[in-house]
Design a protein around this motif. Structure first.
Motif, short mmCIF file in Angstrom:
data_model
loop_
_atom_site.label_atom_id
_atom_site.label_comp_id
_atom_site.label_asym_id
_atom_site.label_seq_id
_atom_site.Cartn_x
_atom_site.Cartn_y
_atom_site.Cartn_z
N TYR A 147 0.66 -1.37 0.08
CA TYR A 147 -0.22 0.36 0.17
C TYR A 147 1.07 1.30 -0.30
CZ TYR A 147 -3.23 -3.30 1.62
OH TYR A 147 -3.63 -4.57 1.97
N TYR A 148 0.66 1.75 -0.94
CA TYR A 148 1.16 3.50 -0.68
C TYR A 148 0.37 4.85 -0.91
CZ TYR A 148 4.82 0.22 -2.67
OH TYR A 148 5.78 -0.56 -3.06
N ALA A 149 0.62 5.79 0.12
CA ALA A 149 0.43 7.21 -0.36
C ALA A 149 0.34 7.36 -1.96
CB ALA A 149 0.84 7.65 0.83
N GLU A 150 -1.23 7.97 -1.92
CA GLU A 150 -0.76 8.19 -4.08
C GLU A 150 0.38 9.62 -3.45
OE1 GLU A 150 -3.80 6.83 -4.71
OE2 GLU A 150 -2.97 8.43 -5.83
N SER A 151 0.50 10.50 -2.61
CA SER A 151 1.85 11.33 -3.20
C SER A 151 3.68 10.99 -3.12
CB SER A 151 2.10 12.05 -1.87
OG SER A 151 2.84 11.44 -0.50
N VAL A 152 3.41 9.36 -2.65
CA VAL A 152 4.99 8.67 -2.95
C VAL A 152 4.34 7.70 -4.47
CG1 VAL A 152 5.35 9.10 -0.77
CG2 VAL A 152 4.60 6.45 -1.30
N LYS A 153 3.34 7.12 -4.93
CA LYS A 153 3.25 6.18 -5.44
C LYS A 153 3.26 5.93 -6.37
CE LYS A 153 -0.35 4.48 -4.96
NZ LYS A 153 -2.80 4.32 -5.39
N GLY A 154 4.68 5.42 -7.23
CA GLY A 154 5.50 5.39 -8.13
C GLY A 154 6.48 5.60 -8.43
N ARG A 155 7.15 6.00 -6.68
CA ARG A 155 8.60 7.24 -6.70
C ARG A 155 9.13 5.84 -5.73
NH1 ARG A 155 9.44 11.39 -4.71
NH2 ARG A 155 7.01 11.59 -3.40
N PHE A 156 8.00 5.12 -4.41
CA PHE A 156 9.06 4.79 -3.55
C PHE A 156 8.20 3.27 -3.06
CE2 PHE A 156 9.00 8.17 0.47
CZ PHE A 156 8.89 8.90 -1.07
N THR A 157 9.45 2.03 -2.98
CA THR A 157 8.78 1.26 -2.90
C THR A 157 9.21 0.27 -1.61
OG1 THR A 157 9.44 0.46 -5.43
CG2 THR A 157 9.19 -1.27 -4.43
N ILE A 158 8.61 -0.33 -1.43
CA ILE A 158 8.19 -1.01 0.01
C ILE A 158 8.37 -2.36 -0.56
CG2 ILE A 158 6.19 -1.80 0.72
CD1 ILE A 158 6.48 -1.10 3.93
N PHE A 159 9.51 -3.65 0.43
CA PHE A 159 10.00 -4.76 0.04
C PHE A 159 10.05 -4.89 1.58
CE2 PHE A 159 14.31 -4.73 -0.59
CZ PHE A 159 14.76 -3.10 -1.30
N ARG A 160 10.60 -6.32 1.92
CA ARG A 160 10.80 -6.54 2.81
C ARG A 160 11.81 -8.38 2.92
NH1 ARG A 160 5.35 -7.57 6.69
NH2 ARG A 160 6.80 -8.55 7.94
N ASP A 161 12.54 -8.11 3.49
CA ASP A 161 13.15 -10.12 3.92
C ASP A 161 13.15 -10.59 4.88
OD1 ASP A 161 15.29 -11.93 3.37
OD2 ASP A 161 16.80 -10.63 2.66
N ASN A 162 11.93 -11.19 4.87
CA ASN A 162 11.65 -12.43 5.91
C ASN A 162 12.89 -12.98 7.05
OD1 ASN A 162 8.92 -11.18 5.53
ND2 ASN A 162 7.90 -12.86 5.35
N ALA A 163 13.77 -13.87 5.85
CA ALA A 163 15.49 -14.56 6.28
C ALA A 163 15.63 -12.88 7.03
CB ALA A 163 15.54 -15.02 4.87
N LYS A 164 15.71 -12.28 6.89
CA LYS A 164 16.70 -10.85 7.42
C LYS A 164 16.05 -9.65 8.30
CE LYS A 164 20.67 -10.68 3.77
NZ LYS A 164 20.53 -9.35 2.83
N ASN A 165 14.70 -10.54 8.61
CA ASN A 165 13.99 -9.52 9.49
C ASN A 165 13.93 -8.48 9.18
OD1 ASN A 165 12.95 -12.18 10.83
ND2 ASN A 165 13.34 -10.83 13.02
N THR A 166 13.81 -7.91 8.28
CA THR A 166 14.13 -6.73 7.66
C THR A 166 13.61 -6.06 6.11
OG1 THR A 166 16.84 -6.61 7.87
CG2 THR A 166 15.91 -4.65 6.21
N VAL A 167 12.84 -5.21 6.61
CA VAL A 167 11.84 -4.18 5.58
C VAL A 167 12.20 -2.84 5.46
CG1 VAL A 167 10.77 -2.99 7.10
CG2 VAL A 167 9.92 -3.60 5.08
N TYR A 168 12.27 -2.48 4.14
CA TYR A 168 12.90 -1.54 3.20
C TYR A 168 12.22 -0.49 2.87
CZ TYR A 168 16.26 -5.12 3.15
OH TYR A 168 17.16 -5.81 3.83
N LEU A 169 12.60 0.40 2.33
CA LEU A 169 11.65 1.90 1.40
C LEU A 169 12.90 2.56 1.03
CD1 LEU A 169 8.83 2.76 1.35
CD2 LEU A 169 9.94 4.56 3.10
N GLN A 170 12.18 2.01 -0.74
CA GLN A 170 13.24 2.40 -1.68
C GLN A 170 12.69 3.93 -2.58
OE1 GLN A 170 16.49 1.52 -2.87
NE2 GLN A 170 15.84 3.41 -4.27
N MET A 171 13.41 5.01 -1.68
CA MET A 171 12.74 5.89 -2.46
C MET A 171 13.39 6.57 -3.57
SD MET A 171 12.14 7.67 1.39
CE MET A 171 13.64 8.02 1.52
N ASN A 172 12.63 6.86 -4.74
CA ASN A 172 13.17 6.90 -5.68
C ASN A 172 12.91 8.58 -6.58
OD1 ASN A 172 15.31 4.76 -6.30
ND2 ASN A 172 13.09 3.77 -7.72
#
Length: 126
Positions: free
Chosen positions: A59-84
């Protein structure tokens, strides 16, 4: 004890990119929804992005949709936010949050999250 530790913030020029990371010490990380929020000076904390357990939904806020990507690595217990394509209006303290209730969705509401990180500053210069 649950801990969320954000990293990856910094100063970047408009149009640049940053990747935020959130390392979570949650025993049930893979079944937790994770969210990113931000708070600019003088403003309320606002939703940025969220991801459900095992990446079923994002899910994304409209203001960041298409520019930000959220993803997770459950093996590393880590969530990321790629911001372009960052803009000056993206300047804020960014917070990672965890909702440890087992569900297939992820909330956009601050009140639905149980644990929060300390935040990382993102500054975008024009």
């Amino acid at each position: 004890q649950v801990q969320l530790v954000e990293s990856g913030g910094g100063l970047v020029q408009a149009g640049g990119s940053l990747r935020l990371s959130c390392a979570a010490s949650i025993r049930t990380f893979s079944s937790s929804a994770m969210g990113w929020f931000r708070q600019a000076p003088g403003k309320e904390r606002e939703f940025v992005a969220a991801i459900s357990r095992i990446s079923i939904n994002t899910y994304y806020a409209e203001s960041v949709k298409g520019r930000f990507t959220i993803f997770r690595d459950n093996a590393k217990n880590t969530v990321y936010l790629q911001m372009n394509s960052l803009k000056p209006e993206d300047t804020a303290v960014y917070y990672c949050a965890a909702d440890v209730r087992f569900r297939n969705t992820a909330s956009r509401s601050v009140s639905e999250y149980d644990f929060w990180g300390q935040g990382t500053q993102v500054t975008v210069s024009s």
